[in-house]
Motif scaffolding. Structure first.
Motif, PDB file in Angstrom:
ATOM      1  N   THR A 123      13.866 -32.790  30.796  1.00 17.98           N
ATOM      2  CA  THR A 123      15.163 -32.317  30.292  1.00 17.98           C
ATOM      3  C   THR A 123      16.207 -32.382  31.418  1.00 17.98           C
ATOM      4  OG1 THR A 123      14.047 -30.794  28.769  1.00 17.98           O
ATOM      5  CG2 THR A 123      16.376 -30.379  29.244  1.00 17.98           C
ATOM      6  N   VAL A 124      17.365 -32.849  31.083  1.00 15.60           N
ATOM      7  CA  VAL A 124      18.448 -32.921  32.069  1.00 15.60           C
ATOM      8  C   VAL A 124      19.047 -31.527  32.248  1.00 15.60           C
ATOM      9  CG1 VAL A 124      20.685 -33.923  32.629  1.00 15.60           C
ATOM     10  CG2 VAL A 124      18.928 -35.314  31.463  1.00 15.60           C
ATOM     11  N   CYS A 125      19.072 -31.073  33.505  1.00 15.39           N
ATOM     12  CA  CYS A 125      19.636 -29.759  33.827  1.00 15.39           C
ATOM     13  C   CYS A 125      20.580 -29.879  35.021  1.00 15.39           C
ATOM     14  CB  CYS A 125      18.520 -28.764  34.147  1.00 15.39           C
ATOM     15  SG  CYS A 125      17.537 -28.286  32.697  1.00 15.39           S
ATOM     16  N   ARG A 126      21.344 -28.862  35.226  1.00 13.95           N
ATOM     17  CA  ARG A 126      22.280 -28.843  36.345  1.00 13.95           C
ATOM     18  C   ARG A 126      21.626 -28.185  37.553  1.00 13.95           C
ATOM     19  NH1 ARG A 126      27.061 -24.886  38.066  1.00 13.95           N
ATOM     20  NH2 ARG A 126      28.318 -26.333  39.309  1.00 13.95           N
ATOM     21  N   GLN A 144      30.167 -31.769  29.703  1.00 19.25           N
ATOM     22  CA  GLN A 144      31.028 -30.967  28.852  1.00 19.25           C
ATOM     23  C   GLN A 144      30.467 -29.563  28.563  1.00 19.25           C
ATOM     24  OE1 GLN A 144      30.370 -34.356  28.085  1.00 19.25           O
ATOM     25  NE2 GLN A 144      32.334 -34.778  29.111  1.00 19.25           N
ATOM     26  N   ASP A 145      29.276 -29.315  28.985  1.00 17.05           N
ATOM     27  CA  ASP A 145      28.654 -28.009  28.714  1.00 17.05           C
ATOM     28  C   ASP A 145      29.083 -26.998  29.773  1.00 17.05           C
ATOM     29  OD1 ASP A 145      27.233 -28.812  26.404  1.00 17.05           O
ATOM     30  OD2 ASP A 145      25.713 -29.781  27.654  1.00 17.05           O
ATOM     31  N   ARG A 146      30.300 -26.493  29.621  1.00 16.34           N
ATOM     32  CA  ARG A 146      30.872 -25.615  30.638  1.00 16.34           C
ATOM     33  C   ARG A 146      30.159 -24.265  30.728  1.00 16.34           C
ATOM     34  NH1 ARG A 146      32.310 -28.941  33.706  1.00 16.34           N
ATOM     35  NH2 ARG A 146      33.266 -27.229  34.896  1.00 16.34           N
ATOM     36  N   ASP A 147      29.503 -23.843  29.674  1.00 18.80           N
ATOM     37  CA  ASP A 147      28.792 -22.558  29.725  1.00 18.80           C
ATOM     38  C   ASP A 147      27.678 -22.590  30.771  1.00 18.80           C
ATOM     39  OD1 ASP A 147      30.440 -21.637  27.761  1.00 18.80           O
ATOM     40  OD2 ASP A 147      28.977 -21.840  26.130  1.00 18.80           O
ATOM     41  N   VAL A 148      26.982 -23.714  30.848  1.00 24.32           N
ATOM     42  CA  VAL A 148      25.911 -23.842  31.839  1.00 24.32           C
ATOM     43  C   VAL A 148      26.505 -23.817  33.251  1.00 24.32           C
ATOM     44  CG1 VAL A 148      24.059 -25.310  32.702  1.00 24.32           C
ATOM     45  CG2 VAL A 148      24.464 -25.136  30.241  1.00 24.32           C
ATOM     46  N   PHE A 149      27.614 -24.499  33.439  1.00 23.40           N
ATOM     47  CA  PHE A 149      28.269 -24.510  34.747  1.00 23.40           C
ATOM     48  C   PHE A 149      28.751 -23.104  35.131  1.00 23.40           C
ATOM     49  CE2 PHE A 149      28.182 -28.910  33.686  1.00 23.40           C
ATOM     50  CZ  PHE A 149      28.355 -29.638  34.854  1.00 23.40           C
ATOM     51  N   ALA A 150      29.279 -22.378  34.146  1.00 25.07           N
ATOM     52  CA  ALA A 150      29.823 -21.052  34.435  1.00 25.07           C
ATOM     53  C   ALA A 150      28.737 -20.089  34.892  1.00 25.07           C
ATOM     54  CB  ALA A 150      30.534 -20.494  33.196  1.00 25.07           C
ATOM     55  N   VAL A 151      27.586 -20.094  34.213  1.00 20.76           N
ATOM     56  CA  VAL A 151      26.497 -19.193  34.610  1.00 20.76           C
ATOM     57  C   VAL A 151      25.962 -19.585  35.983  1.00 20.76           C
ATOM     58  CG1 VAL A 151      24.200 -18.324  34.038  1.00 20.76           C
ATOM     59  CG2 VAL A 151      25.870 -18.710  32.213  1.00 20.76           C
TER      60      VAL A 151
END
Length: 287
Positions: free
Chosen positions: A222-225, A251-258
């Motif tokens: 799975t691709v993760c940040r 585009q998944d800003r929620d993942v970046f924010a956490v």
């Protein structure tokens, strides 16, 4: 028979002349009137002089009284005599040091090496409580872990890099918010130089930590940040994605924010560790 003869008869004192008979003495009457007029005039003039003298006396008295209140000599007379004035003292004047006090110690100095960083290292010390609030965002803490085998909490080449650079222990904690899960890990080294070298050489990444209500995430391709940073003798990493196994996109800003919240939180925790030890060093100087 008898008959009335002549004019009227003047009795004694009728015209001011006793026993005189005939017409009045008009000249004498005029002189008497003039004398009376002169006496009245002098009395009036004398009264005017007397009144003028009284007014002058009153004005002079007022001037004397007023002058007495504003007379500088009168104020000077109230000053203490020379013998009553304080005498000069020979006591020294207060002096102040021209040497500036030393600046407070830099908190970072106490987290750059194990020689100064003596405070205990614990999971709860870095990740206290059950929730983490960053502004109006609240993250729930899940599983935590601590190991001295740093490579066991990694994926890919990061494990060997930590080992080669002398990683002493690895602490991990997972936080979730609205279907997003992020694991943050702190690798502890002996010096700041080793932590920086690890970040420069980083490959692979931190292994996600599931459990305590959080299912497995960021595994199986799975691709993760992922993020990597260091501060002092600590290198810290994150890995974050969706709890349902969906891959992360830009585009998944929620993942970046956490992930950013956890990165900022760890930095603050490390800095606070240095600040507490710096304050203790000032309060309790070395013997």
């Amino acid at each position: 028979m008898s008959s009335w003869q002549g004019g009227p008869s003047w009795g004694p004192g009728d015209n001011g002349t006793p026993g005189d008979s005939g017409t009045p003495d008009w000249a004498a009457l005029a002189d008497a009137s003039a004398a009376q007029t002169r006496r009245k005039r002098w009395l009036m003039i004398g009264g005017g002089i007397l009144a003028t003298g009284l007014v002058g006396a009153i004005v002079a008295t007022a001037v004397v009284n007023t002058s007495g209140k504003s007379d500088p000599a009168g104020s000077a007379s109230e000053l203490p005599a020379p013998a009553d004035l304080p005498e000069e003292t020979s006591a020294p004047a207060p002096s102040f040091s021209s040497v500036a006090p030393p600046p407070p110690p830099d908190p970072k100095d106490y987290i750059t090496s194990a020689g100064k960083d003596k405070a205990p290292i614990t999971v709860d010390g870095f990740f206290p409580g059950t929730k983490l609030a960053m502004g109006d965002r609240v993250h729930t803490k899940g599983a935590t872990g601590r190991t001295t085998e740093c490579a066991t909490g990694t994926q890919g080449a990061l494990g060997s890099i930590l080992t080669e650079n002398g990683c002493e222990q690895l602490i991990r904690a997972t936080y979730t918010k609205d279907g997003v899960a992020v694991t943050v890990g702190i690798a502890v080294f002996d010096t700041e130089a080793r932590a920086k070298k690890t970040v420069d050489e980083t490959s692979g990444g931190l292994a996600s930590l599931s459990g305590a209500g959080v299912s497995t995430f960021c595994r199986g391709g799975t691709v993760c940040r992922r993020t990597t940073n260091s501060y002092g003798r600590y290198a810290y990493f994150t890995v974050g994605g969706f709890t349902d196994g969906t891959s992360v996109t830009a585009q998944d800003r929620d993942v970046f924010a956490v992930g950013d919240d956890l990165t900022n939180f760890v930095f603050r925790q490390i800095h606070q560790r240095g600040r507490v030890q710096a304050s203790q060093a000032v309060a309790e100087p070395a013997q």
